[in-house]
Design an enzyme around this catalytic site. Structure first.
Site, PDB file in Angstrom:
ATOM      1  N   HIS A 114       0.880  -1.137   0.000  1.00  0.00           N
ATOM      2  CA  HIS A 114       0.000   0.000   0.000  1.00  0.00           C
ATOM      3  C   HIS A 114       0.935   1.208   0.000  1.00  0.00           C
ATOM      4  O   HIS A 114       1.777   1.324   0.884  1.00  0.00           O
ATOM      5  CB  HIS A 114      -0.789  -0.091   1.318  1.00  0.00           C
ATOM      6  N   ARG A 174      -3.775  -1.328  -8.057  1.00  0.00           N
ATOM      7  CA  ARG A 174      -5.097  -0.918  -7.596  1.00  0.00           C
ATOM      8  C   ARG A 174      -5.054   0.564  -7.268  1.00  0.00           C
ATOM      9  O   ARG A 174      -4.034   1.065  -6.766  1.00  0.00           O
ATOM     10  CB  ARG A 174      -5.485  -1.671  -6.321  1.00  0.00           C
ATOM     11  N   THR A 197     -13.566   5.010   5.307  1.00  0.00           N
ATOM     12  CA  THR A 197     -12.432   5.234   6.201  1.00  0.00           C
ATOM     13  C   THR A 197     -12.862   5.616   7.608  1.00  0.00           C
ATOM     14  O   THR A 197     -12.163   5.340   8.572  1.00  0.00           O
ATOM     15  CB  THR A 197     -11.533   6.344   5.612  1.00  0.00           C
ATOM     16  N   HIS A 226     -14.318   0.222   7.654  1.00  0.00           N
ATOM     17  CA  HIS A 226     -14.006   0.350   9.077  1.00  0.00           C
ATOM     18  C   HIS A 226     -15.243   0.032   9.911  1.00  0.00           C
ATOM     19  O   HIS A 226     -16.371   0.071   9.408  1.00  0.00           O
ATOM     20  CB  HIS A 226     -13.442   1.738   9.376  1.00  0.00           C
ATOM     21  N   HIS A 321     -34.078 -23.504  23.584  1.00  0.00           N
ATOM     22  CA  HIS A 321     -33.064 -23.622  22.534  1.00  0.00           C
ATOM     23  C   HIS A 321     -32.388 -24.984  22.599  1.00  0.00           C
ATOM     24  O   HIS A 321     -32.247 -25.665  21.600  1.00  0.00           O
ATOM     25  CB  HIS A 321     -31.978 -22.560  22.710  1.00  0.00           C
TER      26      HIS A 321
END
Lengths: 417, 417
Positions: A114, A174, A197, A226, A321
């Site tokens: 990156h 990218r 972000t 995020h 349950h």
């Protein structure tokens, strides 16, 4: 309201169609599973860009030395992630050395790094031997004002220069931004990336945006979510439904602030929608080990409620349950714990327990009782558990004592006759 | 692609319109916030049914004594939740005594209890003095076969009897099921409930189902989402968008298996969408205390990545992020930590740091340096942090030493001249 047979549990919610675990146990009736059909959906053919060694390095506690990075990268590659993303080699000399070292491992997963959108950074990244470069530039009016201060024309020109340079090195590229996707798509970028972000997006917003983007570019679409508002996994799923192809994850979600879509939670979501694809592609039994490696490296505990591997993920407690679970696991369990090498646990020693749970435990202990006897025993256990918490050992002792008592009475009866 | 000004961060994702925190810092430019308009949406007027004392009691570790239950109920009521749901008084004698005790507290929040759909249970619940009864009956083909074995006609008849009985006692009644909603709606039930009991639903499924249900019943709609596939909060949000009115939560999400939508995470989601409503209605500063009370009671740690209160929820580390955060918090922060009585922390002592973070720290320490000096200092700190983790104290020492060094050189320079 009636929603026919396409439902499950006590719910009115239709559930996906492909879960072999659920289907196997459900085929006795009509199949209650139905999937929202969508021709642009990539739910059944997504790829994972694992960013523990990039986004995860921005986690408050993260300091990965070379050995740890290699251990994590190797484990992720063996697990089967498609890409491993690393911190920019321009961030520091150690980051660069580590990037070169991981590229030389010859892992099955492709190695990405990156970097900022500059020729200098792109060159250093390519020199490290990565398979792909993820360039990122923030272009929103906020960031133009508060961070790098470039205008849009300059951003686009710079983006094209960097994209063309990376392509000329034979490396995948990218591009992440928001306003220049059409230009870089035409320039032959392999993938565009969009990111929530700040972690504020909701699933319908994501679906609408990605569907729009899908109509604009022909390249792959990567999404990065995020988790500030707990929607990262749901947003990733919605993005895939809308035609996204790649999802960013990190182990346990570690990253900036409270992080991004966690690898395990994302796969929990995906195995429900595309079980065959997920089980074929990823070595799910390794998930718990990978999470433990990372948790140890960054000094955190695996959250108690972590999907799949959290200590209570497959623990059933309520009487109603537990009864259904014992008869048919898929009634209250959408994921088969065995797919991840985990096991189910029906918690029976508490005041909400039901006699079906106790009966199951009696059988596990190899004891024999009539239903009437088990019901009497259940009353005793509930009464004791109502006063103080019962450990399993305590409950087992009560069960054994009750059983012994029954046998002794039988003996007395026999002797009497 | 171009999505105009309705975006934020480095993302292409539109963000909601009402966050006063973000808006306050953003109005200098045009407002980048836009909400998906929806006439059936209840995003800005939802109610919370807090189920820590019902669903939460089904959490593996939960054993709440009377004192703890009262402490939790009181805290939740002061926090401002609309309803507090308790375990059925029929579950055990202690459950009944606790239900009666909590009803007598005179809390601001309404007290509900969750019972099976039988007249006996309904009578006991009403006798305890609750404000409302949530009756539940599973009706799916799975449950008909594997659990209680009743057919649909019998289920509907029984449901109407119980609903009418509870109404005759002047108590609110909610009915949870899947196939009998229209019948009970006509019978004047106050609320119908749907549940994703296995935690498999996705946001689009939820939206479609709730929107359909909204067109069928005129009463309120309550939704209950389990978090097995990490979509509980996103599903709750989608349900509200589709017209649901009430959402079930529990503190830290505790419940059966890995639980349901957590109170804090849900409010993190909602404050982004409806900040004024959330801030007016809930005493958000109490959230952390309530989470700590419950975490202690069930012997768990608050997850490191818990929204809002997790230790890293407002910690910023990456250089590029920190720079923007220091200039304008809303660039990388959608929630204002101060709304929850929390504070922001920009992590600066690491190898990914940027000079803006260091400059901010220098200023916090009350020292004065030129930008050129801060950049030189940043290089030193990054170099040291590249070798081993730096504690804040370490970094502060380096900063002070550097500053002292600068002053001494100044003194030397002055003396020379």
């Amino acid at each position: 309201m009636s929603i026919g047979a396409a439902t499950n549990g006590t719910t009115g919610l239709p559930v996906p169609s492909h879960n072999a675990h659920a289907t196997a146990t459900a085929t006795a009736t009509t199949s209650p599973y139905q999937h929202i059909a969508d021709f642009i959906s990539n739910v059944g053919k997504f790829k994972i860009i694992e960013s523990t060694l990039r986004e995860g390095e921005q986690f408050a506690n993260a300091f990965f030395d070379t050995e740890t990075k290699i251990k994590i990268a190797t484990a992720l590659s063996e697990f089967g992630v498609d890409y491993i993303e690393l911190t920019s080699p321009c961030a520091s000399p150690a980051s660069r050395a580590d990037c070169e070292a991981i590229c030389k491992l010859g892992l099955k997963a492709k190695i990405l790094t990156h970097t900022r959108c500059t020729l200098e950074d792109a060159k250093i990244a390519c020199d490290c031997g990565v398979d792909g470069v993820d360039v990122v530039i923030g272009t929103s009016s906020f960031l133009r004002e508060h961070s790098h201060g470039k205008d849009m024309a300059a951003i686009t020109k710079q983006a094209l220069e960097v994209v063309n340079y990376i392509k000329s090195r034979g490396v995948e590229v990218r591009f992440s931004s928001e306003d220049s996707f059409r230009a870089v798509d035409n320039a032959g970028v392999h993938r565009v990336g969009i990111a929530d972000t700040v972690g504020c997006a909701s699933p319908r917003q994501v679906y609408d945006l990605v569907r729009t983007l899908r109509g604009v570019v022909k390249c792959d679409i990567e999404c990065h979510f995020h988790d500030d508002t707990s929607c990262a996994v749901a947003n990733a799923y919605s993005a895939l439904e809308a035609g996204a192809t790649h999802i960013d994850t990190s182990v346990l979600g570690i990253g900036e602030r409270n992080g991004i879509a966690p690898l395990g939670a994302f796969l929990a979501r995906m195995i429900v929608a595309a079980p065959e694809y997920v089980k074929r592609k990823y070595d799910l039994h390794r998930l718990k080990d990978i999470e433990n490696i990372v948790a140890e490296a960054v000094h955190i505990n695996v959250p108690f409620n972590n999907p799949v591997t959290g200590f209570c993920a497959f623990t059933h407690k309520a009487g109603i349950h537990s009864k259904a679970i014992l008869n048919s696991p898929s009634t209250y369990e959408i994921i088969n714990p065995e797919d991840f090498g985990m096991s189910r646990y029906v918690h029976f020693a508490h005041r909400l327990t039901g006699w079906n749970s106790i009966k199951s435990r009696v059988e596990q202990l190899g004891l024999h009782m009539t239903d009437a006897q088990v019901k009497l025993l259940t009353t005793k256990i509930k009464a004791m558990a109502d006063v103080r918490p019962l450990a399993i050992d305590d409950a087992d002792s009560i069960i054994r004592a009750f059983h012994l008592d029954l046998q002794e009475r039988d003996t007395v009866e026999t002797w009497k006759n």
